[in-house]
Design an enzyme around this catalytic site. Structure first.
Site, PDB file in Angstrom:
ATOM      1  CG  HIS A   1      -6.354 -12.029  -9.555  1.00 40.29           C
ATOM      2  ND1 HIS A   1      -6.848 -12.541 -10.731  1.00 40.29           N
ATOM      3  CD2 HIS A   1      -7.399 -12.044  -8.689  1.00 40.29           C
ATOM      4  CE1 HIS A   1      -8.116 -12.851 -10.583  1.00 40.29           C
ATOM      5  NE2 HIS A   1      -8.483 -12.555  -9.346  1.00 40.29           N
ATOM      6  CD  GLU A   2      -6.812 -11.753  -4.997  1.00 40.29           C
ATOM      7  OE1 GLU A   2      -7.860 -11.107  -4.796  1.00 40.29           O
ATOM      8  OE2 GLU A   2      -6.793 -12.865  -5.555  1.00 40.29           O
TER       9      GLU A   2
ATOM     10  CD  GLU B   1     -15.761 -12.956  -4.467  1.00 39.25           C
ATOM     11  OE1 GLU B   1     -14.567 -13.251  -4.298  1.00 39.25           O
ATOM     12  OE2 GLU B   1     -16.185 -12.366  -5.456  1.00 39.25           O
TER      13      GLU B   1
ATOM     14  CB  ALA C   1      -5.409 -14.274  -2.806  1.00 36.78           C
ATOM     15  CG  MET C   2     -11.574 -12.674  -0.232  1.00 39.89           C
ATOM     16  SD  MET C   2     -12.597 -12.811  -1.742  1.00 39.89           S
ATOM     17  CE  MET C   2     -13.496 -11.260  -1.662  1.00 39.89           C
TER      18      MET C   2
ATOM     19  CG  HIS D   1     -10.273  -8.497  -7.563  1.00 42.15           C
ATOM     20  ND1 HIS D   1     -11.311  -8.514  -8.453  1.00 42.15           N
ATOM     21  CD2 HIS D   1      -9.864  -9.787  -7.439  1.00 42.15           C
ATOM     22  CE1 HIS D   1     -11.512  -9.767  -8.864  1.00 42.15           C
ATOM     23  NE2 HIS D   1     -10.642 -10.555  -8.272  1.00 42.15           N
TER      24      HIS D   1
ATOM     25  CD  GLU E   1     -12.741 -12.972  -9.531  1.00 43.50           C
ATOM     26  OE1 GLU E   1     -11.543 -12.845  -9.838  1.00 43.50           O
ATOM     27  OE2 GLU E   1     -13.175 -12.857  -8.361  1.00 43.50           O
TER      28      GLU E   1
ATOM     29  CG  ASN F   1     -11.385  -9.781   2.193  1.00 44.24           C
ATOM     30  OD1 ASN F   1     -12.465 -10.225   1.845  1.00 44.24           O
ATOM     31  ND2 ASN F   1     -10.398 -10.554   2.608  1.00 44.24           N
TER      32      ASN F   1
HETATM   33 ZN   LIG Z   1     -10.294 -12.594  -8.317  1.00 42.65          ZN
END
Ligand SMILES: [Zn+2]
Length: 1012
Positions: free
Chosen positions: A455-456, A286, A421-422, A459, A478, A424
């Site tokens: 948060h992740e 991303e 963090a991400m 998502h 977000e 995926n």
């Molecule tokens: Zn985020």
């Protein structure tokens, strides 16, 4: 992604984050001399001079610059003996080397972190800046009517940055063979697609991939691939139309280097406990880097399914979004892991894979196997993340009425990782500091981990299941993830005290959104270039987005918000949305159309309103205008909002049931209240995204009420008043005396939210005066702070404390006390530090006190050295980060750090944190601005232009300037960058901030001289 964990709000260094006074003036007004001083001599030395033989000349340069700055440099004449320092064992060849002479003579040898950063960046593996690689493809080129030339000279059959809509990928079959010795990989991508409109071309993305073979349909039919590098596109042209409905297969074989930046398929390394270097490869796609790992239609709306195969050596494991299906031994002895095909359509930016030697712990939650992976020696730090993730997965499954759709969910701590963090899908990646925490760590440390995990996980629904159609609506990802991160934790972990954090986040969002350079959360103007896309990842998208959702939620009748969101998820699962789809979903569950109209005024306009209240008996007149801090009187906007104005009054003021709502749609409206009402407090609990001005009389009655009974308002409402009055003083609507009048009540304040806000604001003013070398005012300000809060500071306990809220308050109070040199504080901090070192670090410092203890210790040369040692030896990530901040907080401009980032002691990922911490210091911020100018090209090789780290670096290095000279210099520097960054919104923000600082100083210095 989670980008906002470089620092947590805390005082005094980081509390600036929550302040309306983020911008501070420079140390000294150097006037005309400053241009001499600001010649980048010192930083050139820091970059090139160390460890080389030309040291003497450069050192003299450094000294003369220093003299101009009024600094004294001790020990400058020592020789540089590479073998004598304990801190250079890990340093790469030609890296800086430290002298033992001064250690022996003075017993001190301190190193400026900047130097290590400089060295690291200077000796980065040979990356060359390419337009394509660093994401600034033709940012300002207007659309050309003709086609550009491909790499081979032929016409490229497409001339837009966005891909044509004629072809849709259905499935990707990816085979990857990374080589962790040569740091290269080969790949084969088989893309199945359908044709949506007759077309003679297939255009997709590819960046830095060397395509070796391409076939279409039958694997024996080779086709020619054209490449247009500036836009990271490749294309295949056909003599005849591909017909609507046709199913096609394009197979591409390619080779590439593993990326040495933080995006694409990149290599990372760490030193294990024996000191041996271990390598790994991971991905970060991303927003637009999947194209660096495999050719693809790299836009979020091109969702498809994926099947991934990765070849590895025995001794490594591989991970991808889906569970592993099988492993095959290849003739070469290598193993090929194949993962299940994704059962859901997903965007390319959510694909992920990792090759590493990680270990994991696991647990089943409903039908999902949850695992937390880390390097083997940190396995014991993964338990808290597993517990938290399990609880939250259950919470979201239930709350959203849609189960997490995959059979496994991995959370992986990557040793070198840029973002927080991400998300995926099924394979969430984190910084180690955002995921790992010892069981013994303080609740405040755990709060950070819980935040990022929450948060992740959010998502996985908001972002992964339902994805914004394009990056202009990134807030749908977000803003929601940020909103849920606080909301889920407030429900599931109330002891973590997230409501105070969320309040601070709203204040922080306003601090950015009150600038002219802000943008609407849903951007209608062009977001096209990689740079513009990167810039969407900012505080407005995340934090204002979350704040608006909170306002919406508190405006709707109970339960309606949730119902609307479940509808939204259900309507759009597996597909993409625009902001309007959200409002439509709300309407479908019975939310009034007027609510959608209201929200449009908030999402399509930038900024937020100021509501001014004036009262005549029972008539209360409310007037709205754009709250815009602007040095330029010409910048008026006629923006109007539909404001859900909430209020309470003296007869019923703190219980939620007291709250009343009035929607202000026009410029002005009148509200009728009983004559007997003594006072009104608007924006109950500060859940609305607006600021209120009560007028002289209104403020006076509120202040009286607070002085009579502090509990007449909730702590959030008290914090809200403090925040608002400082903001109004910044706008020039109230005098600083009125601010101080309000703060007089605060001597009896004991709650975290209002005290944190008050101290944060005061500290900003303090630092502003300090940097301006207004010594007399600085001294009086200190007296003021001691007078109001000294007793509270001295009464703080230094032992273990369980309440997170108390921990927050205590760290805020003590960090301010110690940094301003309150003896009681520094003595205690030093004693705790010495106990810690003398006990060989077995006598633990409470987690919330670590930063104040370490930072106080770092002001002494000897303790700074022992901290440096502790930094390289500790494996506790949260502790490590606080040590790093302490090391960077040294006020000693002659200190020189030679550890070298690439030497493995300080990671490049920490550069933004180190820069922002150093910028807070008196001398440090002079050095870091030089450093940034000198090393700009190297910095943007690591951190893409427009990205959050770059936004942070620009802000921390420029936001303290307040003179015309600096304004011009900053302007000159950034405009000289041209396509390397001059178009960034953060540059506009920086310039605007410096202008506002100038204005603030002009306006307030005389007042402060009178009133302090
Ligand atoms: Zn985020």
């Amino acid at each position: 992604a989670d980008t906002f964990h470089f620092t947590r709000a805390s005082l005094p260094r980081n509390m600036i984050e929550n302040s309306m006074f983020e911008e501070e003036p420079d140390v000294v007004d150097l006037d005309k001399d400053s241009t001499v001083v600001y010649e980048p001599r010192s930083s050139r030395l820091l970059v090139r001079g160390l460890g080389e033989n030309d040291l003497d000349d450069e050192e003299e340069d450094y000294e003369s610059s220093a003299r101009l700055l009024g600094m004294s440099f001790m020990n400058r004449s020592s020789t540089h003996n590479p073998s004598s320092s304990p801190y250079n064992r890990q340093a790469p060849p030609r890296s800086c080397s430290c002298s033992s002479a001064r250690m022996l003579v003075v017993g001190v040898f301190i190193l400026v972190l900047v130097a290590s950063m400089a060295m690291a960046l200077y000796f980065l593996p040979g990356c060359t800046f390419t337009k394509a690689g660093c994401g600034k493809a033709n940012s300002s080129t207007p659309m050309e009517p003709s086609y550009p030339n491909s790499t081979n000279g032929e016409l490229f059959p497409w001339n837009e940055l966005r891909l044509p809509a004629s072809v849709r990928p259905v499935n990707y079959d990816l085979s990857l063979t990374p080589n962790l010795t040569s740091m290269t990989f080969t790949g084969r991508t088989v893309i199945n697609m359908t044709i949506l409109h007759d077309t003679k071309r297939i255009v997709l993305h590819s960046s830095e991939l060397n395509i070796t073979k391409a076939t279409f349909q039958d694997k024996s039919v080779e086709v020619k691939v054209l490449e247009y590098k500036p836009w990271q596109q490749i294309a295949v042209s056909f003599p005849e139309d591909l017909k609507v409905g046709q199913v096609c297969v394009l197979t591409l074989d390619y080779a590439a280097n593993l990326s040495h930046t933080y995006d694409g398929f990149y290599n990372s390394s760490y030193n294990d406990k024996t000191g041996a270097k271990r390598v790994l490869a991971a991905t970060q796609f991303e927003p637009q880097a999947a194209r660096k790992a495999f050719p693809c239609f790299d836009e979020p709306a091109f969702k498809a399914t994926f099947l991934v195969r990765i070849t590895r050596e025995p001794g490594y494991i591989t991970l991808s979004n889906m569970p592993q299906a099988k492993t095959t031994t290849l003739p070469s002895g290598l193993l090929e892991d194949e993962f299940e095909q994704t059962g859901v359509n997903m965007s390319t930016y959510l694909v992920a894979f990792i090759v590493a030697n990680f270990t994991s712990i696991t647990r089943n939650v409903s039908n999902t196997l949850v695992s937390v992976y880390s390097v083997p020696e940190k396995k014991e730090h993964t338990h808290y993340a597993l517990d938290t993730a399990s609880t939250l997965l259950h919470f979201y499954n239930t709350f959203f009425h849609i189960d997490y759709p995959l059979r496994k969910l991995d959370l992986v701590a990557i040793p070198d990782f840029l973002a927080g963090a991400m998300e995926n899908w099924g394979l969430i990646t984190f910084r180690e500091t955002s995921l790992l925490v010892g069981n013994q760590s303080s609740p405040l440390d755990k709060q950070l981990i819980a935040n990022v995990v929450a948060h992740e996980l959010a998502h996985q629904w908001f972002g992964n299941l339902v994805t914004m159609r394009w990056w202009n609506d990134l807030w749908l990802n977000e803003g929601f993830a940020t909103y849920w991160q606080y909301t889920s934790l407030m429900t599931e972990f109330p002891q973590l005290d997230l409501d105070n954090v969320f309040l601070g986040v709203r204040f922080k969002a306003m601090a950015k959104d009150c600038l002219n350079s802000s943008h609407p959360v849903s951007v209608s103007s062009q977001v096209t270039t990689p740079e513009q896309v990167s810039e969407m990842f900012d505080s407005v998208t995340y934090e204002k987005g979350a704040s608006l959702l909170l306002m919406l939620k508190t405006t709707l009748p109970d339960g309606q918000f949730r119902k609307g969101l479940i509808k939204y998820l259900d309507n759009y699962r597996g597909s993409n949305t625009v902001t309007e789809d959200l409002w439509n979903s709300l309407t479908q569950v019975g939310v009034q159309e007027s609510v959608s109209d209201m929200m449009r005024t908030w999402t399509l306009q930038n900024g937020f309103p100021l509501v001014t209240v004036s009262r005549m008996g029972g008539h209360v007149t409310l007037t709205q205008e754009h709250f815009l801090l602007s040095a330029d009187n010409a910048t008026h906007t006629s923006n109007l909002w539909h404001i859900p104005v909430t209020y309470v009054n003296d007869s019923c003021s703190s219980a939620p049931s007291c709250r009343q709502i009035f929607t202000l749609r026009n410029k002005t409206a009148t509200l009728n209240v009983s004559d007997s009402v003594k006072w009104l407090k608007f924006n109950y609990m500060n859940t609305g995204f607006y600021i209120v001005h009560y007028g002289d009389e209104g403020w006076a009655t509120l202040i009286d009420a607070l002085k009579t009974d502090i509990n007449t308002l909730t702590p959030h409402d008290r914090a809200s008043l403090i925040h608002n009055i400082f903001a109004l003083s910044r706008l020039g609507r109230v005098s600083f005396r009125q601010v101080l009048n309000l703060l007089d009540y605060a001597t009896s304040e004991t709650e975290t939210a209002p005290l944190t806000e008050a101290l944060s604001q005061l500290s900003s003013v303090y630092r502003l005066l300090d940097k301006r070398q207004e010594q007399r005012l600085v001294a009086r300000m200190k007296v003021y702070i001691w007078g109001h809060f000294g007793q509270l500071m001295d009464s703080q306990d230094w032992g273990e404390e369980e309440s997170v809220s108390r921990q927050e308050l205590r760290s805020v109070l003590l960090e301010m006390a110690c940094s301003l040199g309150r003896q009681n504080c520094t003595d205690q901090a030093t004693a705790l530090y010495d106990q810690w070192t003398n006990s060989n670090q077995t006598k633990q410092i409470p987690g919330d006190l670590q930063r104040v203890v370490f930072s106080t210790a770092a002001q002494s040369d000897l303790r700074w050295l022992s901290l440096m040692e502790a930094y390289s030896s500790t494996t506790y990530d949260s502790e490590k980060r606080k040590i790093l901040q302490a090391l960077a907080s040294t006020q000693d401009p002659q200190s020189i750090v030679c550890t070298g980032l690439e030497g493995g002691i300080i990671q490049t990922q920490e550069l933004p944190l180190v820069i922002s911490t150093m910028s807070d210091g008196f001398a440090g911020h002079l050095l870091v601005w030089e450093f940034v100018k000198e090393n700009w090209d190297r910095i943007i090789e690591k951190f893409p232009v427009g990205s959050y780290p770059i936004q942070s670096i620009i802000k921390s290095t420029t936001s303290q300037f307040s003179t015309q000279t600096h304004l011009e210099e900053v302007q000159r520097f950034f405009s000289s960058l041209k396509e390397r960054g001059s178009q960034m919104r953060s540059v506009q923000e920086a310039l605007e901030t410096i202008r506002l600082n100038q204005l603030w100083m002009d306006r307030n210095l005389p007042t402060l001289r009178i009133w302090l």
